[in-house]
Design a protein around this motif. Structure first.
Motif, short mmCIF file in Angstrom:
data_model
loop_
_atom_site.label_atom_id
_atom_site.label_comp_id
_atom_site.label_asym_id
_atom_site.label_seq_id
_atom_site.Cartn_x
_atom_site.Cartn_y
_atom_site.Cartn_z
N THR A 80 7.31 57.01 114.07
CA THR A 80 6.10 57.81 114.05
C THR A 80 5.44 57.77 115.42
O THR A 80 5.23 56.70 115.99
N VAL A 81 5.13 58.94 115.95
CA VAL A 81 4.51 59.07 117.26
C VAL A 81 3.24 59.91 117.12
O VAL A 81 3.27 60.98 116.49
N ARG A 82 2.16 59.45 117.68
CA ARG A 82 0.90 60.19 117.64
C ARG A 82 0.70 60.91 118.96
O ARG A 82 0.68 60.28 120.02
N ALA A 83 0.54 62.24 118.89
CA ALA A 83 0.24 63.06 120.06
C ALA A 83 -1.21 63.50 119.95
O ALA A 83 -1.58 64.21 119.00
N GLU A 84 -2.05 63.06 120.88
CA GLU A 84 -3.47 63.37 120.83
C GLU A 84 -3.77 64.56 121.73
O GLU A 84 -3.59 64.51 122.95
N VAL A 85 -4.24 65.64 121.12
CA VAL A 85 -4.59 66.86 121.84
C VAL A 85 -6.11 66.85 122.02
O VAL A 85 -6.85 66.61 121.06
N PHE A 86 -6.58 67.13 123.22
CA PHE A 86 -8.01 66.99 123.47
C PHE A 86 -8.48 67.99 124.51
O PHE A 86 -7.69 68.57 125.26
N ASN A 87 -9.78 68.17 124.55
CA ASN A 87 -10.42 69.05 125.53
C ASN A 87 -11.35 68.20 126.38
O ASN A 87 -12.38 67.72 125.91
N ALA A 88 -10.99 68.01 127.63
CA ALA A 88 -11.81 67.26 128.56
C ALA A 88 -12.60 68.19 129.47
O ALA A 88 -13.15 67.76 130.47
N GLY A 89 -12.66 69.47 129.13
CA GLY A 89 -13.43 70.42 129.91
C GLY A 89 -14.87 70.50 129.47
O GLY A 89 -15.33 69.73 128.61
N ARG A 90 -15.58 71.45 130.03
CA ARG A 90 -17.01 71.55 129.76
C ARG A 90 -17.37 72.77 128.92
O ARG A 90 -18.52 73.15 128.83
N THR A 91 -16.35 73.39 128.32
CA THR A 91 -16.59 74.48 127.39
C THR A 91 -15.52 74.42 126.30
O THR A 91 -14.53 73.71 126.43
N THR A 92 -15.74 75.15 125.23
CA THR A 92 -14.81 75.10 124.10
C THR A 92 -13.48 75.76 124.46
O THR A 92 -13.44 76.84 125.06
N ALA A 93 -12.39 75.09 124.11
CA ALA A 93 -11.05 75.66 124.29
C ALA A 93 -10.69 76.42 123.02
O ALA A 93 -10.73 75.86 121.92
N ARG A 94 -10.34 77.69 123.15
CA ARG A 94 -10.09 78.55 122.00
C ARG A 94 -8.60 78.64 121.68
O ARG A 94 -7.76 78.73 122.57
N ASN A 95 -8.31 78.64 120.39
CA ASN A 95 -6.96 78.90 119.89
C ASN A 95 -5.90 78.04 120.58
O ASN A 95 -4.87 78.52 121.06
N VAL A 96 -6.15 76.75 120.62
CA VAL A 96 -5.22 75.83 121.27
C VAL A 96 -3.95 75.70 120.41
O VAL A 96 -4.02 75.59 119.18
N ARG A 97 -2.81 75.72 121.06
CA ARG A 97 -1.53 75.51 120.40
C ARG A 97 -0.72 74.51 121.21
O ARG A 97 -0.82 74.45 122.44
N VAL A 98 0.10 73.74 120.53
CA VAL A 98 1.03 72.83 121.18
C VAL A 98 2.44 73.25 120.76
O VAL A 98 2.73 73.35 119.57
N ASP A 99 3.29 73.52 121.74
CA ASP A 99 4.65 73.98 121.48
C ASP A 99 5.64 72.86 121.76
O ASP A 99 5.52 72.13 122.76
N PHE A 100 6.63 72.75 120.90
CA PHE A 100 7.70 71.76 121.05
C PHE A 100 9.00 72.53 121.22
O PHE A 100 9.42 73.26 120.31
N GLY A 101 9.61 72.37 122.37
CA GLY A 101 10.80 73.16 122.67
C GLY A 101 11.93 72.32 123.21
O GLY A 101 11.77 71.14 123.53
N GLY A 102 13.10 72.97 123.33
CA GLY A 102 14.26 72.30 123.90
C GLY A 102 14.66 71.07 123.14
O GLY A 102 15.14 70.09 123.73
#
Length: 486
Positions: free
Chosen positions: A50-72
């Protein structure tokens, strides 16, 4: 970017992704999205990891429609994405500033190939994860610890659960609790030792290490009992509003540390509760952990607003060649925080030097201009005009004076100013300004060379104060790869 609110994810972003000066800083209207996960994962043949991948926004505005793709994905891998994902992609949705979402992946190996890979992509940036087929070994895991919210002087019991998901037993293990300055780890047991006794120059709040000479069998799970807990406490003078960083680690205990612990002849011994244990355990020395990333659980401790009365510190100098030490003093009653959790503000000192000063030396923590921010660290320490914005690297303890040094040649009498910005903590504005006065009869020549380049701390740490201790940084971040997208 001195201080971010996501201890696990954003620390790795700052320490890994923004350490180099070439990394651009986000504009006020930009998001900064990243994913933190191990760059190498060892999977025991016939098992899943089991691996935990933490997706986050370190910017100063809201990130819209974020997606994470797993390829190859190598055919030799069995990669299982969490519910709600399709075969190759996970929708994350909108991420507000200083927010995150954890994707739990399961990885298996299906063949005899020793190493396989897959890629993780957010936006235009991509990283590669290598999966190594393992014949077995020790694989300790600490379950995540949720964030805490405490008042000054309050403490909380830490829910610590450790698994050995490997195939080898562990004969002795150490649990380390660390806290950023402003936090204190509590563990007054005979088999626990203050880290100050081991690392005298530890750049963090107080920490403890506890040694357990108990067999960790493969498949076993242990917890620290609630009747004899390890705790984290907020110091009474800790500033806020601020989210302090802390961590619990499972580590090896060396002979020197064990010898120090052996000298403690009194006190209660802290033991572990065995929740589940398999049989058929063999003796022998345990090998190194095959997956060290999940030996660490980082978490935040949120502390409410407090007062820190800042006073400007000016300077007076006479002669041709002058050195000016200016800055701020924290009169308390609590510490000055190094920045707010949404990284839109940092404490600063605006220095306006006298026109009668031919400036040659600028403090490495100062940037040219009245509207400079910590994102502009490439100009730090350079001579450019007479107005500078300076940033205290660690905030300021109660009673501490933080100084910034300027040097040059005085050509006559002139006056400048020092103005401090203590944010919401500084409710007394009457002492926020001080004078700088230089006087010279001659207007002589000479002076030193300008100090140029980015501050050492900003280059190596990305300007972040999420470091709990050097041990945590070395243990966690040297093994992590960070994906960022602007």
């Amino acid at each position: 970017m001195r201080r971010l609110a996501l201890p696990a994810a954003v620390a790795a972003l700052v320490l890994g992704g923004l350490a180099a000066p070439a990394q651009a800083a986000p504009e006020p209207d930009e998001a900064l999205v990243g994913v933190v996960l191990p760059e190498q994962v060892a999977v025991i043949a016939g098992q899943t990891k089991t691996v935990r991948a933490e997706v986050f926004n370190a910017g100063r505005t809201t990130a819209r429609n974020v997606r994470v793709d797993f390829g190859g994905v190598d055919p030799a891998l069995a990669l299982t994405l969490p519910a709600g994902c399709d075969a190759t992609s996970c929708p994350v949705g909108d991420l507000a500033p200083a927010s995150s979402k954890v994707l739990t992946l399961k990885i298996g190996v299906t063949g005899d190939k020793l190493a396989s890979t897959f890629t993780v992509t957010t936006g235009a940036f991509e990283t590669e994860v290598t999966v190594v087929r393992s014949a077995g070994g020790v694989d300790l895991e600490i379950e995540p610890i949720p964030g805490l919210k405490l008042g000054r002087g309050q403490s909380a019991t830490l829910p610590i659960t450790v698994h050995n998901t490997g195939t080898e037993p562990v004969d002795s293990v150490g649990l380390v609790v660390l806290g950023e300055a402003g936090l204190t780890a509590l563990g007054a047991y005979r088999n626990c030792l203050s880290l100050d006794d081991i690392e005298e120059d530890l750049d963090s709040g107080a920490g403890v290490i506890c040694k357990f000479d108990e067999e960790f069998a493969p498949g076993s799970t242990f917890t620290v009992p609630g009747s004899d807990p390890l705790k984290i406490k907020v110091d009474r003078d800790a500033g806020g509003p601020y989210t302090y960083s802390a961590a619990v680690m499972a580590v090896g205990v060396n002979d020197a540390d064990a010898a120090l612990l052996a000298r403690k002849k009194t006190g209660k011994v802290l033991t572990l509760n065995a929740l589940r244990t398999t049989s058929d355990i063999t003796d022998g020395d345990a090998p190194e952990d095959i997956n060290e990333d999940d030996n660490v659980a980082l978490f935040g401790v949120a502390v409410g607003k407090s007062v820190a009365d800042l006073a400007a510190v000016g300077a007076t100098a006479e002669g041709d060649r002058v050195t000016l030490n200016v800055g701020l003093r924290n009169n308390g009653p609590t510490t000055l925080i190094p920045g707010n959790d949404d990284f839109t503000w940092f404490p600063s000192v605006q220095v306006t030097l006298p026109a009668a000063l031919e400036l040659t030396d600028v403090d490495i923590n100062c940037l040219p201009g009245a509207d400079a921010t910590e994102w502009d660290f490439e100009g730090a320490g350079t001579v450019d005009g007479l107005v500078y914005t300076c940033f205290p690297e660690m905030g300021a303890a109660v009673g501490e004076t933080v100084e910034f040094e300027f040097g040059g040649t005085a050509t006559g009498r002139g006056e400048g100013s020092v103005v401090v910005d203590g944010g919401v903590q500084d409710t007394n504005a009457t002492n926020n300004r001080a004078a700088i006065i230089v006087t010279s009869d001659g207007g002589g020549q000479g002076g030193g060379l300008p100090v140029t380049g980015a501050p050492v701390g900003w280059v190596t740490l990305g300007g972040a104060l999420l470091l709990i201790a050097g041990a945590v940084a070395a243990f966690v971040f040297r093994r992590r790869r960070v994906v960022t997208t602007l």
